[in-house]
Every structure is written in C-alpha cells, then in structure tokens.
Design a protein around this motif. Structure first.
Motif, PDB file in Angstrom:
ATOM      1  N   ASN A 129       0.777  -1.244   0.000  1.00 38.17           N
ATOM      2  CA  ASN A 129       0.000   0.000   0.000  1.00 38.17           C
ATOM      3  C   ASN A 129       0.803   1.286   0.000  1.00 38.17           C
ATOM      4  N   SER A 130       2.122   1.179   0.134  1.00 38.89           N
ATOM      5  CA  SER A 130       2.937   2.395   0.147  1.00 38.89           C
ATOM      6  C   SER A 130       4.390   2.021  -0.125  1.00 38.89           C
ATOM      7  N   GLY A 131       5.182   3.031  -0.402  1.00 37.21           N
ATOM      8  CA  GLY A 131       6.611   2.822  -0.596  1.00 37.21           C
ATOM      9  C   GLY A 131       7.268   2.304   0.670  1.00 37.21           C
ATOM     10  N   THR A 132       6.837   2.836   1.805  1.00 33.09           N
ATOM     11  CA  THR A 132       7.385   2.398   3.091  1.00 33.09           C
ATOM     12  C   THR A 132       7.178   0.901   3.290  1.00 33.09           C
ATOM     13  N   GLU A 133       5.978   0.471   2.998  1.00 34.82           N
ATOM     14  CA  GLU A 133       5.674  -0.958   3.143  1.00 34.82           C
ATOM     15  C   GLU A 133       6.544  -1.805   2.206  1.00 34.82           C
ATOM     16  N   ASN A 157      19.787   9.032   1.766  1.00 35.67           N
ATOM     17  CA  ASN A 157      18.791   8.206   1.070  1.00 35.67           C
ATOM     18  C   ASN A 157      17.618   7.975   2.018  1.00 35.67           C
ATOM     19  N   TYR A 158      16.409   8.154   1.487  1.00 38.65           N
ATOM     20  CA  TYR A 158      15.209   7.952   2.283  1.00 38.65           C
ATOM     21  C   TYR A 158      14.437   6.755   1.738  1.00 38.65           C
ATOM     22  N   HIS A 159      14.039   5.879   2.633  1.00 34.96           N
ATOM     23  CA  HIS A 159      13.322   4.682   2.194  1.00 34.96           C
ATOM     24  C   HIS A 159      11.985   4.537   2.896  1.00 34.96           C
ATOM     25  N   GLY A 160      11.369   5.672   3.225  1.00 37.39           N
ATOM     26  CA  GLY A 160      10.133   5.609   3.986  1.00 37.39           C
ATOM     27  C   GLY A 160      10.465   5.552   5.468  1.00 37.39           C
ATOM     28  N   HIS A 161       9.414   5.466   6.303  1.00 34.68           N
ATOM     29  CA  HIS A 161       9.665   5.579   7.742  1.00 34.68           C
ATOM     30  C   HIS A 161       9.834   4.214   8.407  1.00 34.68           C
ATOM     31  N   LEU A 219      19.481   1.145  -1.726  1.00 38.20           N
ATOM     32  CA  LEU A 219      19.827   2.504  -2.145  1.00 38.20           C
ATOM     33  C   LEU A 219      18.799   3.051  -3.110  1.00 38.20           C
ATOM     34  N   GLU A 220      18.726   4.385  -3.141  1.00 40.68           N
ATOM     35  CA  GLU A 220      18.026   5.056  -4.224  1.00 40.68           C
ATOM     36  C   GLU A 220      19.029   5.111  -5.369  1.00 40.68           C
ATOM     37  N   PRO A 221      18.766   4.391  -6.453  1.00 41.38           N
ATOM     38  CA  PRO A 221      19.774   4.333  -7.524  1.00 41.38           C
ATOM     39  C   PRO A 221      20.085   5.724  -8.089  1.00 41.38           C
ATOM     40  N   GLY A 224      16.744  11.023  -4.795  1.00 43.02           N
ATOM     41  CA  GLY A 224      15.864  12.176  -4.911  1.00 43.02           C
ATOM     42  C   GLY A 224      15.647  12.846  -3.577  1.00 43.02           C
ATOM     43  N   ASN A 225      15.978  12.142  -2.498  1.00 44.00           N
ATOM     44  CA  ASN A 225      15.602  12.601  -1.172  1.00 44.00           C
ATOM     45  C   ASN A 225      16.669  13.400  -0.431  1.00 44.00           C
ATOM     46  N   MET A 226      17.736  13.796  -1.129  1.00 42.05           N
ATOM     47  CA  MET A 226      18.595  14.871  -0.598  1.00 42.05           C
ATOM     48  C   MET A 226      18.747  15.907  -1.713  1.00 42.05           C
ATOM     49  N   PHE A 252      17.227  -2.047  -5.126  1.00 41.07           N
ATOM     50  CA  PHE A 252      17.067  -0.699  -5.683  1.00 41.07           C
ATOM     51  C   PHE A 252      15.738  -0.160  -5.181  1.00 41.07           C
ATOM     52  N   ASP A 253      15.805   0.927  -4.441  1.00 38.60           N
ATOM     53  CA  ASP A 253      14.577   1.594  -4.029  1.00 38.60           C
ATOM     54  C   ASP A 253      14.188   2.567  -5.142  1.00 38.60           C
ATOM     55  N   ASP A 254      13.331   2.076  -6.016  1.00 36.54           N
ATOM     56  CA  ASP A 254      12.887   2.814  -7.201  1.00 36.54           C
ATOM     57  C   ASP A 254      11.532   3.474  -6.961  1.00 36.54           C
ATOM     58  N   VAL A 255      11.198   3.693  -5.673  1.00 34.33           N
ATOM     59  CA  VAL A 255       9.884   4.268  -5.355  1.00 34.33           C
ATOM     60  C   VAL A 255       9.709   5.617  -6.058  1.00 34.33           C
ATOM     61  N   MET A 256      10.772   6.417  -6.059  1.00 34.37           N
ATOM     62  CA  MET A 256      10.684   7.724  -6.709  1.00 34.37           C
ATOM     63  C   MET A 256      11.033   7.648  -8.201  1.00 34.37           C
ATOM     64  N   THR A 257      12.032   6.848  -8.526  1.00 29.37           N
ATOM     65  CA  THR A 257      12.580   6.843  -9.886  1.00 29.37           C
ATOM     66  C   THR A 257      11.873   5.864 -10.822  1.00 29.37           C
ATOM     67  N   GLY A 280       6.683   2.537  -5.754  1.00 30.27           N
ATOM     68  CA  GLY A 280       5.608   3.277  -5.093  1.00 30.27           C
ATOM     69  C   GLY A 280       5.274   4.453  -5.995  1.00 30.27           C
ATOM     70  N   LYS A 281       4.664   5.473  -5.444  1.00 30.51           N
ATOM     71  CA  LYS A 281       4.416   6.701  -6.208  1.00 30.51           C
ATOM     72  C   LYS A 281       3.773   6.433  -7.576  1.00 30.51           C
ATOM     73  N   ILE A 282       4.480   6.569  -8.688  1.00 27.99           N
ATOM     74  CA  ILE A 282       3.832   6.457 -10.007  1.00 27.99           C
ATOM     75  C   ILE A 282       3.081   5.136 -10.174  1.00 27.99           C
TER      76      ILE A 282
HETATM   77  C1  LIG Z   1       8.620   8.326  -1.139  1.00 27.93           C
HETATM   78  C2  LIG Z   1       9.671   7.332  -0.966  1.00 27.93           C
HETATM   79  C3  LIG Z   1       9.510   6.228  -0.117  1.00 27.93           C
HETATM   80  C4  LIG Z   1       8.323   6.076   0.784  1.00 27.93           C
HETATM   81  O1  LIG Z   1       7.145   5.905   0.099  1.00 27.93           O
HETATM   82  P1  LIG Z   1       5.759   6.209   0.895  1.00 27.93           P
HETATM   83  O2  LIG Z   1       4.721   5.840  -0.114  1.00 27.93           O
HETATM   84  O3  LIG Z   1       5.808   7.666   1.221  1.00 27.93           O
HETATM   85  O4  LIG Z   1       5.733   5.355   2.085  1.00 27.93           O
HETATM   86  C5  LIG Z   1      10.487   5.264  -0.113  1.00 27.93           C
HETATM   87  N1  LIG Z   1      11.583   5.373  -0.876  1.00 27.93           N
HETATM   88  C6  LIG Z   1      11.772   6.419  -1.704  1.00 27.93           C
HETATM   89  C7  LIG Z   1      12.986   6.470  -2.545  1.00 27.93           C
HETATM   90  C8  LIG Z   1      10.845   7.442  -1.757  1.00 27.93           C
HETATM   91  O5  LIG Z   1      11.069   8.496  -2.533  1.00 27.93           O
END
Ligand SMILES: *Cc1c(COP(=O)(O)O)cnc(C)c1O
Length: 443
Positions: A129-133, A157-161, A219-221, A224-226, A252-257, A280-282
C-alpha cells in the motif's frame, strides 16, 4: 503590489492566503503539526502550508483560489499531471464495482504483468500500500533469505519511515535535524550500516569488514531525497559486484525513480540489475499503492509461497490497481520520456542561467523530469556536499516563486518533478519567474 503576466492576462500576484491560514489553524488542533506527512508542513522554508482544493493537469489550485504551476506532482506520482481523465475514468469504473473484497482480482495480475514487463529484473511482484511498506518488506525478505542481519544504507537516502532505515534519512529527517528518530531503538538501528553515497572506498571497506554478515544493500539508484543526486556509474557497478560476491541482496529503491526516469526505472537507464526492486508513487497512479519484486527464487520465499511473512488487508486494492495499471499503460504506449527529457533540459538550463545571471553559486542536477537547483558551489555527490547548501536563500526562492504562482518543493533537499502536461510555455514562465525572484533577492 507586483504584477505577473500569465497567458497574456495581467493578474495580480498571490491574492489572499486567508482560507489556507484558517484551514491550517483548524488542522493544527486535530493533526500533529497540522499535517499527515511532515514534508507538507513547510518546516524548511518557514511560514504556513497552502491547502489545496484541486489539481488539473500541470496546475494546483489552493482553497483561496490561487493557481500554481505544480513542481511536486504529489512528490512524484503525478507524471501524467493531475486528474488525467483516463485515470479518473478507470478509478470510477472500479469504484462502482466495489472498493475492496479481501479476495483476489484479475486487476492485480494485470498490474503485475505491466510491472514485470517494464522493470528488467522483476520476475515476481507483491503489491502493497505504500513505498514504506515495500522497503520494509524487501528488507525483511533480504534478511529472511540470507539469514543475516546487517543492512547497508546510504546517508541522505530515504526509504520511507521504516524503523531500521530511519538513520541519516535525507530530506525530512535532515531538514528537521533529527537524523535518528526518537522511538527507534538502538537495537533496531544497530544492524544498519550507514555509508556515504557514491563513496566506493567506504563501500569496499564495509564489505571487507562485514561482507558475510550483510543481508542487503538498499539505495536510491538516483537519489531524490537529498535533492537530485545521480550515481557515479562505477559506484553502481561496484555495489552490484560486491553484492554478487558476498551473496548480499541488492535492493534498488525505485519508489521515486520507477517509471519516472525511464519506463523501466533506474535499472533500465543504467543497465544494472538489482535482486529486489521497491516501487511506489507512479505505480499507484496517485492512489496508495506500492510494490516489491525481483528474482522469482527470492520472491517465492514470501508467504504463502515461502516463509517470510508479509500481508495486507487492502493490498492490491481495486481502485489503486485500476489507477496504477491505467497510468502504466499510458506511459508504455505514449512513452513521454523523450519529451520529459527535452523539457527537463530546457528547465535546467533556464534555472541555471537565472542563478548565474545573478551571481548565485549553484548546481543544477537532473535526470529526466526530476531535478534540483542546489544553492552551493560544488557538485553534489552525497549528503556531505548537499549539506553545504544555502538553505536561507532557498527559502526566499521558494516563497518568491509561490508569490508568482509556481509551487516548488518546500525544501532544498527535495527534487522537483514535472509532468507530461507541462508545456514549453509553462516551463518558460517558470524560468522567467525564477529569474525575477533571484534578481529581487540579490538586489
Ligand atoms: C517516497 C519514498 C519512499 C516512501 O514511500 P511512501 O509511499 O511515502 O511510504 C520510499 N523510498 C523512496 C525512494 C521514496 O522516494
């Protein structure tokens, strides 16, 4: 009062913000800090957030009736612009048939097929249901599959909470000055090794010392989060090589990319295959949906095929899968990526010259339709350099643009995004606005 020209009309800048202020006062009595996600609170730029009424294509409209060219796109998802009629129709069609069943639907397989066809390394996928998950589950799988404990992540690098990943976690955390959150116990973060992004030497040393204990590297390949920080190609190759040598799961955390920098995500762009990918996201087309996927032998260790537990009452929700699949089909068939690249170049060049003309130290870093104008005088390879940016200047730049009807991310450490609806005319208006703002700041 200054005057701005939009589409030939002379419009007074920024009417009132009264309603947003009232809405925020009300929300502050009800929600911690008045918001449901800290990035919305304008904490890094001061002042109060604007409350939105609706979005339409490239525009956001706040509840005071002000219109903005939107450069956050819901922090990534809205690559087709707001309220794309085809996506809305798909959501509607799904909604009238019932919003959740707790039983499988064919729509889940349709979305899974699209994801697997798009992302080179994904053979099997699980919808969440989310990128964090997605990242939380991928970490658990990496640990479950290897029987090891340690995870390597990179600062900024941010990977959700996710508890174990809330260490040096980029924008939100960095902006708030809380690299480690209260509530994350020492035990939880003890197995997380934090390295500098793009630092090959540090990575080699970490593997020399702990290689056989490292379950996964996440990693965020393209970070985007800095702000937007592309990888050095040899860095990605080294990560891949070390993970292969030590039997470590590369995530690869491709949630943003994912579906942003290319239809196949960062791995398609760089030709490097991770073992697991988080999305996630898109992928949710503006509805809450995430996914993690990868090699079949790894994914088949997830319950009920395997033993690694992961579940979700609303996972694969019919509305979210409809929005996601429709968005992916449009991206696949219309392939807006060359257009986004062109527009990105135009915007990047324009913002860079607006800064240069005013003698402002800057770097514009960009991949396709995600970019950051950094107010600093060196290339940004990692958090070390990002941290040297002029945040006070950024805050003035942000508010100056708001005054001129341009809604940028409210932190120096967030990438901006634009959509396939952002026309040449809108990009040029944005550049003009940035030029005016920077001139005003410097005079
Ligand atoms: C936004 C983001 C997340 C978290 O996704 P959420 O849907 O906000 O939980 C994880 N990783 C990356 C790279 C993000 O940009």
């Amino acid at each position: 009062m200054s005057i701005i020209t939009i589409k030939g009309l002379t419009k007074t800048m920024m009417q009132s913000r009264t309603r947003s202020e009232q809405a925020f006062a009300r929300a502050c009595q009800l929600l911690p800090g008045g918001v449901n996600s800290p990035a919305r609170a304008f904490g890094a730029v001061g002042g109060k957030p604007l409350f939105m009424d609706r979005g339409e294509g490239p525009y956001l409209f706040d509840i005071d009736g002000n219109r903005y060219i939107d450069y956050i796109g819901s922090w990534g998802p809205m690559i087709l612009g707001h309220a794309d009629p085809r996506v809305i129709e798909a959501i509607h069609q799904a909604a009238v048939r019932g919003t959740s069943f707790g039983a499988p639907t064919e729509a889940e397989s349709e979305l899974a097929e699209l994801i697997i066809a798009a992302v080179p390394s994904i053979q099997r996928v699980r919808l969440v249901n989310s990128g964090t998950e997605a990242t939380m589950s991928a970490i658990r799988l990496a640990r479950g599959a290897t029987g090891r404990a340690k995870i390597v992540k990179f600062s900024g690098n941010y990977h959700g909470h996710v508890d174990s990943l809330l260490v040096s976690a980029g924008s939100a955390a960095a902006t708030l000055g809380v690299p480690d959150s209260p509530g994350v116990t020492e035990g939880t973060s003890r197995d997380t090794l934090v390295l500098e992004f793009n630092d090959a030497q540090a990575l080699r040393e970490a593997f020399d010392q702990f290689g056989n204990q490292i379950a996964g590297v996440i990693l965020e390949p393209i970070v985007g989060n800095m702000g937007c920080v592309p990888p050095k190609n040899e860095f990605l190759q080294l990560v891949r090589a070390l993970c292969t040598r030590y039997g470590t799961v590369l995530i690869f955390d491709d949630v943003m990319t994912g579906f942003r920098v290319d239809y196949g995500g960062a791995q398609a762009l760089y030709g490097i295959q991770p073992d697991l990918t988080t999305l996630g996201k898109i992928v949710g087309g503006g509805l809450p949906l995430g996914a993690y996927g990868g090699r079949a032998d790894l994914m088949d260790q997830v319950l009920p095929a395997g033993k690694v537990f992961q579940a979700g009452t609303l996972s694969g929700n019919p509305l979210a899968t409809a929005a996601g699949a429709t968005t992916l089909r449009i991206l696949r068939d219309e392939a807006p990526y060359a257009f986004l690249e062109q527009q990105g170049q135009r915007l990047a060049n324009g913002l860079a010259s607006a800064a240069a003309e005013n003698g402002i130290a800057h770097r514009v870093q960009r991949i396709g339709s995600m970019m950051t104008l950094f107010f600093c005088n060196q290339d940004v390879f990692g958090w070390r350099e990002a941290n040297t940016c002029d945040r006070a200047l950024f805050a003035k730049y942000f508010w100056g643009l708001i005054e001129r009807g341009v809604y940028m991310p409210c932190s120096q450490f967030e990438a901006l995004f634009f959509s396939s609806c952002h026309s040449v005319e809108l990009i040029d208006q944005t550049i003009d606005a940035a030029r005016q703002v920077l001139r005003e700041i410097c005079s």
